[in-house]
Design a protein around this motif. Sequence first.
Motif, mmCIF file in Angstrom:
data_model
loop_
_atom_site.group_PDB
_atom_site.id
_atom_site.type_symbol
_atom_site.label_atom_id
_atom_site.label_comp_id
_atom_site.label_asym_id
_atom_site.label_seq_id
_atom_site.Cartn_x
_atom_site.Cartn_y
_atom_site.Cartn_z
ATOM 1 N N ILE A 8 2.223 6.479 -7.016
ATOM 2 C CA ILE A 8 1.210 7.390 -7.548
ATOM 3 C C ILE A 8 1.663 8.833 -7.390
ATOM 4 O O ILE A 8 1.507 9.661 -8.288
ATOM 5 N N LEU A 9 2.237 9.158 -6.228
ATOM 6 C CA LEU A 9 2.596 10.538 -5.929
ATOM 7 C C LEU A 9 3.923 10.974 -6.539
ATOM 8 O O LEU A 9 4.067 12.126 -6.949
ATOM 9 N N HIS A 10 4.893 10.039 -6.629
ATOM 10 C CA HIS A 10 6.252 10.452 -6.996
ATOM 11 C C HIS A 10 6.859 9.691 -8.169
ATOM 12 O O HIS A 10 7.928 10.061 -8.650
ATOM 13 N N GLY A 11 6.230 8.606 -8.612
ATOM 14 C CA GLY A 11 6.805 7.814 -9.684
ATOM 15 C C GLY A 11 7.820 6.807 -9.169
ATOM 16 O O GLY A 11 8.241 6.857 -8.013
ATOM 17 N N TYR A 12 8.216 5.878 -10.042
ATOM 18 C CA TYR A 12 9.090 4.777 -9.622
ATOM 19 C C TYR A 12 10.507 5.243 -9.305
ATOM 20 O O TYR A 12 11.098 4.827 -8.311
ATOM 21 N N ILE B 163 0.823 -1.197 0.000
ATOM 22 C CA ILE B 163 0.000 0.000 0.000
ATOM 23 C C ILE B 163 0.865 1.260 0.000
ATOM 24 O O ILE B 163 0.606 2.209 -0.746
ATOM 25 N N SER B 164 1.900 1.282 0.842
ATOM 26 C CA SER B 164 2.756 2.471 0.901
ATOM 27 C C SER B 164 3.511 2.667 -0.409
ATOM 28 O O SER B 164 3.692 3.798 -0.872
ATOM 29 N N GLY C 289 0.386 1.251 -9.475
ATOM 30 C CA GLY C 289 -0.497 1.667 -8.397
ATOM 31 C C GLY C 289 -1.722 2.402 -8.890
ATOM 32 O O GLY C 289 -2.847 2.100 -8.485
ATOM 33 N N ALA C 290 -1.518 3.349 -9.752
ATOM 34 C CA ALA C 290 -2.643 4.136 -10.259
ATOM 35 C C ALA C 290 -3.625 3.254 -11.029
ATOM 36 O O ALA C 290 -4.846 3.364 -10.861
ATOM 37 N N ASN D 59 1.356 10.411 2.433
ATOM 38 C CA ASN D 59 2.811 10.436 2.290
ATOM 39 C C ASN D 59 3.195 11.408 1.179
ATOM 40 O O ASN D 59 3.522 11.004 0.077
ATOM 41 N N GLN D 60 3.150 12.689 1.486
ATOM 42 C CA GLN D 60 3.443 13.691 0.466
ATOM 43 C C GLN D 60 4.933 13.751 0.153
ATOM 44 O O GLN D 60 5.325 14.003 -0.969
#
Length: 203
Positions: free
Chosen positions: A31-35, A24-25, A163-164, A100-101
């Motif tokens: 999703i937020l930052h890319g691989y 999940i994390s 994830g997305a 987790n920004q």
Amino acid sequence: MNAEFGTLISFVLISSFTPGPNNISCASMGILHGYRKTRGYLSGIMAGYFLVLLLCSLASRSLLEVFPSFEIVIRIVGALYILWLAWHTVQASYDFDEQNQRVMGFSRGFFLQLLNPKGILFGLTLYSTFLASVTGTPVYLILSVLVMVGVGFASISTWTLFGAAIRVHLKHRTIKLAVNIGLAALLVFTAFEISGIPELLAV
């Protein structure tokens, strides 16, 4: 032998790829930052996971040597743990929040493993039941841990990269329910196999 191997593979793959703190994390981070920006976090998870699995294998071996009857106990506990995992798999919502920004690094991934009950219980169950025979041979033990870490890396990489897409598809209630029930059914079968009940029925 083939049945036992099949049960082992099912247990490892389902336990590794179903939702948990790591997956999940990692999905949220992807999703937020890319691989690419998440690679440090993934590396920390794998390093911590290696340590946890190694400690679990050594702990299970020591317990089995001191208390031979512990195998029966761990089989029951392991089966109950897998049933618990099956129940939570049925209920999995696959919701990825954006708490987790900031990009988490190696140390956060590493220490997450030391507090991850899913990983610890997985390691104890794995090496007390399925792979108890390899704990006395260092080469096979390290090799088995590396294989498990490889499977774990494949899992968190999949959740990070897709994830997305996973979130979008699993928002459909019917698809989510079908996936959850299918995975949970396989886990229930796995719990039945390692519990020792099949051996008792065969007598």
